[in-house]
Design a protein around this motif. Structure first.
Motif, PDB file in Angstrom:
ATOM      1  N   ALA A  96       1.057  12.543  27.358  1.00 10.94           N
ATOM      2  CA  ALA A  96       0.510  13.131  28.586  1.00 10.94           C
ATOM      3  C   ALA A  96       0.627  12.149  29.749  1.00 10.94           C
ATOM      4  O   ALA A  96       0.998  12.543  30.865  1.00 10.94           O
ATOM      5  CB  ALA A  96      -0.947  13.533  28.367  1.00 10.94           C
ATOM      6  N   GLY A  97       0.328  10.885  29.507  1.00 12.89           N
ATOM      7  CA  GLY A  97       0.463   9.878  30.553  1.00 12.89           C
ATOM      8  C   GLY A  97       1.900   9.731  31.015  1.00 12.89           C
ATOM      9  O   GLY A  97       2.179   9.588  32.211  1.00 12.89           O
ATOM     10  N   VAL A 100       2.756  12.767  33.181  1.00 13.01           N
ATOM     11  CA  VAL A 100       2.165  12.622  34.516  1.00 13.01           C
ATOM     12  C   VAL A 100       2.956  11.588  35.305  1.00 13.01           C
ATOM     13  O   VAL A 100       3.253  11.791  36.494  1.00 13.01           O
ATOM     14  CB  VAL A 100       0.667  12.234  34.409  1.00 13.01           C
ATOM     15  N   HIS A 101       3.308  10.521  34.690  1.00 17.38           N
ATOM     16  CA  HIS A 101       4.083   9.465  35.347  1.00 17.38           C
ATOM     17  C   HIS A 101       5.410  10.012  35.869  1.00 17.38           C
ATOM     18  O   HIS A 101       5.788   9.765  37.020  1.00 17.38           O
ATOM     19  CB  HIS A 101       4.321   8.321  34.366  1.00 17.38           C
ATOM     20  N   MET A 103       6.228  13.170  36.472  1.00 21.22           N
ATOM     21  CA  MET A 103       6.081  14.250  37.452  1.00 21.22           C
ATOM     22  C   MET A 103       5.593  13.751  38.810  1.00 21.22           C
ATOM     23  O   MET A 103       5.987  14.268  39.846  1.00 21.22           O
ATOM     24  CB  MET A 103       5.110  15.321  36.915  1.00 21.22           C
ATOM     25  N   VAL A 104       4.740  12.756  38.828  1.00 21.37           N
ATOM     26  CA  VAL A 104       4.071  12.345  40.060  1.00 21.37           C
ATOM     27  C   VAL A 104       4.733  11.137  40.725  1.00 21.37           C
ATOM     28  O   VAL A 104       4.532  10.901  41.916  1.00 21.37           O
ATOM     29  CB  VAL A 104       2.581  12.068  39.751  1.00 21.37           C
ATOM     30  N   LYS A 105       5.533  10.408  40.001  1.00 19.61           N
ATOM     31  CA  LYS A 105       6.093   9.163  40.516  1.00 19.61           C
ATOM     32  C   LYS A 105       6.864   9.362  41.828  1.00 19.61           C
ATOM     33  O   LYS A 105       6.653   8.634  42.799  1.00 19.61           O
ATOM     34  CB  LYS A 105       6.998   8.536  39.456  1.00 19.61           C
ATOM     35  N   PHE A 124      -2.199   4.949  40.775  1.00 22.32           N
ATOM     36  CA  PHE A 124      -1.174   5.249  39.782  1.00 22.32           C
ATOM     37  C   PHE A 124      -0.810   4.001  38.984  1.00 22.32           C
ATOM     38  O   PHE A 124      -0.725   4.030  37.756  1.00 22.32           O
ATOM     39  CB  PHE A 124       0.057   5.819  40.500  1.00 22.32           C
ATOM     40  N   VAL A 128      -2.662   5.048  35.439  1.00 24.12           N
ATOM     41  CA  VAL A 128      -1.784   5.842  34.585  1.00 24.12           C
ATOM     42  C   VAL A 128      -0.867   4.960  33.743  1.00 24.12           C
ATOM     43  O   VAL A 128      -0.764   5.156  32.529  1.00 24.12           O
ATOM     44  CB  VAL A 128      -0.972   6.842  35.436  1.00 24.12           C
ATOM     45  N   CYS A 132      -0.989   4.633  29.660  1.00 31.01           N
ATOM     46  CA  CYS A 132       0.179   5.072  28.913  1.00 31.01           C
ATOM     47  C   CYS A 132       0.662   3.983  27.946  1.00 31.01           C
ATOM     48  O   CYS A 132       0.954   4.255  26.787  1.00 31.01           O
ATOM     49  CB  CYS A 132       1.284   5.466  29.898  1.00 31.01           C
TER      50      CYS A 132
END
Length: 151
Positions: A96-97, A100-101, A103-105, A124, A128, A132
């Motif tokens: 999940a981390g 997120v990393h 998608m959001v980076k 971030f 995150v 991770c």
């Protein structure tokens, strides 16, 4: 009957010994063996060790009715279940981390270049990514635990 008395009686019957024969080997009276088996009295620690020696078992078998091998087998199964559960849980957190990393980076770096808004970048970087990495390491160690007794 108490647990110790039941265990003594069970071990004695398995070895096909009478109360008198057991009493002779332990250098006590037959009445003492009878009182242990009925729960009226309990043997002291030295006598428990002697009983275990006569039956060629460990003292846990006399006290609790199970040996060290049985206990270690139960503990090994429980430890294996715990390792599987931890490996799956921490692996899911790491995955999940990572998602997120990924998608959001790009969005966070875009905000940083456009507005010089550094709070999302620091959040971030401080939350995150370490989560991770930590979750990946814990999942990896629990995976190794499943392969062999690494811990």
């Amino acid at each position: 009957m108490n647990g110790i008395g039941k265990n003594i009686k069970k071990l004695r019957k398995e070895r096909a010994l009478s109360q008198e024969q057991l009493a002779e080997r332990l250098h006590v009276t037959r009445q003492a063996v009878s009182s242990w088996e009925t729960g009226k009295n309990q043997p002291d620690i030295e006598t428990l060790e002697s009983i275990a020696a006569v039956f060629d078992t460990d003292i846990l078998m006399v006290l609790y009715g199970r040996s060290r091998q049985e206990e270690s087998g139960e503990e090994k199964g429980a430890q294996r279940k715990r390792c599987v559960r931890n490996c799956l849980m921490w692996g899911a957190i790491a995955l999940a981390g990572l998602m997120v990393h990924l998608m959001v980076k790009d969005k966070i770096m875009d905000w940083y270049y456009r507005f010089c808004y550094t709070v999302p970048v620091y959040l971030f970087a401080l939350l995150v990514r370490p989560l991770c990495v930590f979750a990946s390491a814990v999942a990896f160690m629990n995976g190794l635990c499943l392969i062999g007794d690494v811990r």
